[in-house]
Design a protein around this motif. Sequence first.
Motif, PDB file in Angstrom:
ATOM      1  N   ALA A  14      -1.709 -12.599  -7.932  1.00 19.96           N
ATOM      2  CA  ALA A  14      -0.741 -13.233  -6.622  1.00 19.96           C
ATOM      3  C   ALA A  14       0.493 -13.137  -7.073  1.00 19.96           C
ATOM      4  CB  ALA A  14      -1.263 -14.679  -6.420  1.00 19.96           C
ATOM      5  N   GLY A  15       1.128 -12.578  -6.010  1.00 23.44           N
ATOM      6  CA  GLY A  15       2.724 -12.390  -6.200  1.00 23.44           C
ATOM      7  C   GLY A  15       3.248 -11.107  -6.443  1.00 23.44           C
ATOM      8  N   ARG A  67       6.008  -8.986   4.643  1.00 24.07           N
ATOM      9  CA  ARG A  67       5.644  -8.576   3.170  1.00 24.07           C
ATOM     10  C   ARG A  67       4.996  -7.197   2.906  1.00 24.07           C
ATOM     11  NH1 ARG A  67       0.861 -11.257   1.435  1.00 24.07           N
ATOM     12  NH2 ARG A  67       0.138 -11.457   3.389  1.00 24.07           N
ATOM     13  N   ASN A  84       3.721  -6.444  -0.908  1.00 28.01           N
ATOM     14  CA  ASN A  84       4.503  -7.351  -1.607  1.00 28.01           C
ATOM     15  C   ASN A  84       3.928  -8.838  -1.553  1.00 28.01           C
ATOM     16  OD1 ASN A  84       5.866  -4.913  -2.314  1.00 28.01           O
ATOM     17  ND2 ASN A  84       7.449  -5.337  -1.015  1.00 28.01           N
ATOM     18  N   SER A  85       4.313  -9.369  -2.445  1.00 24.01           N
ATOM     19  CA  SER A  85       4.068 -10.955  -2.538  1.00 24.01           C
ATOM     20  C   SER A  85       2.560 -11.011  -2.102  1.00 24.01           C
ATOM     21  CB  SER A  85       5.149 -11.489  -1.596  1.00 24.01           C
ATOM     22  OG  SER A  85       6.431 -11.581  -1.940  1.00 24.01           O
ATOM     23  N   LYS A  87      -1.256 -12.175  -1.885  1.00 21.15           N
ATOM     24  CA  LYS A  87      -1.699 -13.555  -1.841  1.00 21.15           C
ATOM     25  C   LYS A  87      -3.428 -13.313  -1.909  1.00 21.15           C
ATOM     26  CE  LYS A  87       1.444 -15.203   1.515  1.00 21.15           C
ATOM     27  NZ  LYS A  87       1.520 -15.883   2.748  1.00 21.15           N
ATOM     28  N   SER A 124      -5.825 -15.566  -7.961  1.00 22.78           N
ATOM     29  CA  SER A 124      -4.788 -16.491  -8.009  1.00 22.78           C
ATOM     30  C   SER A 124      -4.432 -17.270  -9.484  1.00 22.78           C
ATOM     31  CB  SER A 124      -5.347 -17.715  -7.228  1.00 22.78           C
ATOM     32  OG  SER A 124      -6.673 -18.268  -7.945  1.00 22.78           O
TER      33      SER A 124
END
Length: 124
Positions: A14-15, A67, A84-85, A87, A124
Amino acid sequence: QVQLVESGGGLVQAGFSLRLSCAASGGTLSNYVMGWFRQAPGKEREFVATINRYGINTYYADSVKGRFTVSRDNAKNTVYLQMNSLKPEDTAVYYCAARAYSSTSSRASEYHYWGQGTQVTVSS
């Protein structure tokens, strides 16, 4: 009839970011509106993004707006989805699709050709 092949999927935390590619063959990419869709286990296929034939207009699902970025290089017969980013809820099989009309659409039923999909898994 255009053939589509997605690539670039994988496992990411994640991220972090991934860039998906969709290579087209058997047709001229600029003849098609292109879309990205995704399908998570147990869920229906959902719209992610679309781009018109010359890349001037793009539209996104609210869940990815800000995103994800869709782009295309008609000279290379390739469409991209920069993610991007990421989740965990972005985890799904991602499909590119081609629509043989000039107007964009967020409806999967209005796309005529589909790739086989590429798996994106976000931990995560």
